[in-house]
Design an enzyme around this catalytic site. Structure first.
Site, PDB file in Angstrom:
ATOM      1  N   ASP A   2      -1.860 -14.847  33.671  1.00 43.22           N
ATOM      2  CA  ASP A   2      -3.214 -15.191  34.094  1.00 43.22           C
ATOM      3  C   ASP A   2      -3.772 -16.350  33.272  1.00 43.22           C
ATOM      4  OD1 ASP A   2      -5.430 -14.948  35.626  1.00 43.22           O
ATOM      5  OD2 ASP A   2      -6.231 -13.187  34.609  1.00 43.22           O
ATOM      6  N   ASN A  50      -3.377 -12.572  46.558  1.00 44.34           N
ATOM      7  CA  ASN A  50      -3.391 -14.033  46.349  1.00 44.34           C
ATOM      8  C   ASN A  50      -3.309 -14.825  47.662  1.00 44.34           C
ATOM      9  OD1 ASN A  50      -1.517 -13.955  43.198  1.00 44.34           O
ATOM     10  ND2 ASN A  50      -3.723 -13.996  43.533  1.00 44.34           N
TER      11      ASN A  50
HETATM   12  C1  FPP Z   1      -2.859 -16.386  37.864  1.00 46.95           C
HETATM   13  O1  FPP Z   1      -3.696 -17.375  37.284  1.00 46.95           O
HETATM   14  C2  FPP Z   1      -1.571 -16.981  38.219  1.00 46.95           C
HETATM   15  C3  FPP Z   1      -1.061 -17.015  39.477  1.00 46.95           C
HETATM   16  C4  FPP Z   1      -1.724 -16.411  40.646  1.00 46.95           C
HETATM   17  C5  FPP Z   1       0.219 -17.685  39.774  1.00 46.95           C
HETATM   18  C6  FPP Z   1       1.300 -17.602  38.728  1.00 46.95           C
HETATM   19  C7  FPP Z   1       2.396 -18.495  39.154  1.00 46.95           C
HETATM   20  C8  FPP Z   1       3.076 -19.329  38.355  1.00 46.95           C
HETATM   21  C9  FPP Z   1       2.933 -19.388  36.881  1.00 46.95           C
HETATM   22  C10 FPP Z   1       4.022 -20.256  39.049  1.00 46.95           C
HETATM   23  C11 FPP Z   1       5.426 -20.169  38.672  1.00 46.95           C
HETATM   24  C12 FPP Z   1       6.035 -18.829  38.749  1.00 46.95           C
HETATM   25  C13 FPP Z   1       7.368 -18.634  38.635  1.00 46.95           C
HETATM   26  C14 FPP Z   1       7.925 -17.257  38.630  1.00 46.95           C
HETATM   27  C15 FPP Z   1       8.287 -19.754  38.523  1.00 46.95           C
HETATM   28  P1  FPP Z   1      -5.052 -17.736  38.012  1.00 46.95           P
HETATM   29  O2  FPP Z   1      -4.784 -18.797  39.002  1.00 46.95           O
HETATM   30  O3  FPP Z   1      -5.681 -16.492  38.575  1.00 46.95           O
HETATM   31  O4  FPP Z   1      -5.913 -18.290  36.807  1.00 46.95           O
HETATM   32  P2  FPP Z   1      -7.490 -18.155  36.624  1.00 46.95           P
HETATM   33  O5  FPP Z   1      -7.809 -16.688  36.554  1.00 46.95           O
HETATM   34  O6  FPP Z   1      -7.736 -18.867  35.325  1.00 46.95           O
HETATM   35  O7  FPP Z   1      -8.132 -18.845  37.796  1.00 46.95           O
END
Ligand code: FPP
Length: 239
Positions: A2, A50
């Site tokens: 996150d 998501n």
């Molecule tokens: C949550 O942060 C993260 C995600 C929904 C996506 C995670 C995906 C990756 C790191 C891409 C690569 C993955 C692999 C397995 C290669 P957020 O977007 O909710 O952050 P925020 O809460 O700060 O908005």
């Protein structure tokens, strides 16, 4: 994983730049796990919820996953890491499904495992397990009175993967967000304020150090054995 969005916002960049930086962290964390002798790593990469994000972010994330697979497929084979996917893979594009199936097949015999949760939620996994059980009961291959914890656990997406010992959540949020709801029953939690793209070896070691002094009682009385000793004696038995 996150905090990608906040990481990007802090730098005046689009959210996708945060996910790209997060993908680099994934690459680093695979090395930390290898060096620490951790054989199972599950990453919560994309939840069923998501899908409700803006279309541009969803398709950007899917492209990023595809790029990651294409870039590291050979490396995963060379490093003998088994890739597995949990979640509703049928929600993914057919080309992504095919790429995932190809790398799953190519790495199927390796012991160290990277499990990627895609279009995943704990509730949806449990609902799918319940449906499988209902189908077996209907077909007469399973009696209702046979349904116990082992029967449910065996119908989860990756039933042979052990329950996680430690769940790390970055970016300081104090919630489980529908992750491994069945499997986390006795997992230890570690929350760090560090945003996922900034998560590096010192943060990983801090999480392991915190875990090492936990006393896991599994609902029983005090064991008096901190995790570090349990891990050490397990390693000694295995060697
Ligand atoms: C949550 O942060 C993260 C995600 C929904 C996506 C995670 C995906 C990756 C790191 C891409 C690569 C993955 C692999 C397995 C290669 P957020 O977007 O909710 O952050 P925020 O809460 O700060 O908005």
């Amino acid at each position: 994983m996150d905090g990608n969005g906040r990481w990007a916002r802090q730098r005046g960049k689009p959210r996708l730049a945060g996910h790209e930086a997060g993908a680099e962290t994934v690459r680093c964390v695979l090395d930390y796990c290898r060096d620490a002798g951790i054989n199972y790593l599950t990453l919560y990469a994309f939840s069923t919820e998501n899908w409700s994000r803006p279309q541009a972010e969803v398709s950007g994330l899917m492209t990023l996953l595809r790029t990651f697979i294409d870039k590291y497929e050979r490396e995963m084979i060379e490093r003998r890491v088994r890739l597995r996917v949990i979640g509703r893979r049928e929600d993914l594009s057919s080309s992504l499904q095919q790429a995932l199936a190809r790398i799953e097949r190519a790495t199927a015999t390796f012991d160290r495992q990277l499990i990627v949760a895609l279009s995943y939620s704990g509730r949806s996994e449990l609902a799918r397990a319940a449906r499988r059980i209902a189908e077996e009961v209907k077909a007469g291959t399973l009696a209702p009175e046979e349904v116990d914890e082992a029967v449910v656990a065996a119908r989860l997406d990756a039933p042979d993967v052990p329950d996680p010992d430690l769940i790390i959540r970055t970016s300081g949020e104090l919630r489980i967000s529908n992750f491994l709801l069945w499997q986390c029953a006795y997992s230890e939690f570690y929350v760090t304020p560090v945003l996922w793209p900034d998560f590096r070896e010192a943060d990983f070691q801090a999480a392991l150090a915190a875990y090492a002094v936990r006393d896991r009682r599994f609902g029983s009385v005090e064991s008096g054995t901190p995790c570090a000793e349990t891990v050490r004696s397990k390693q000694e038995q295995e060697s």
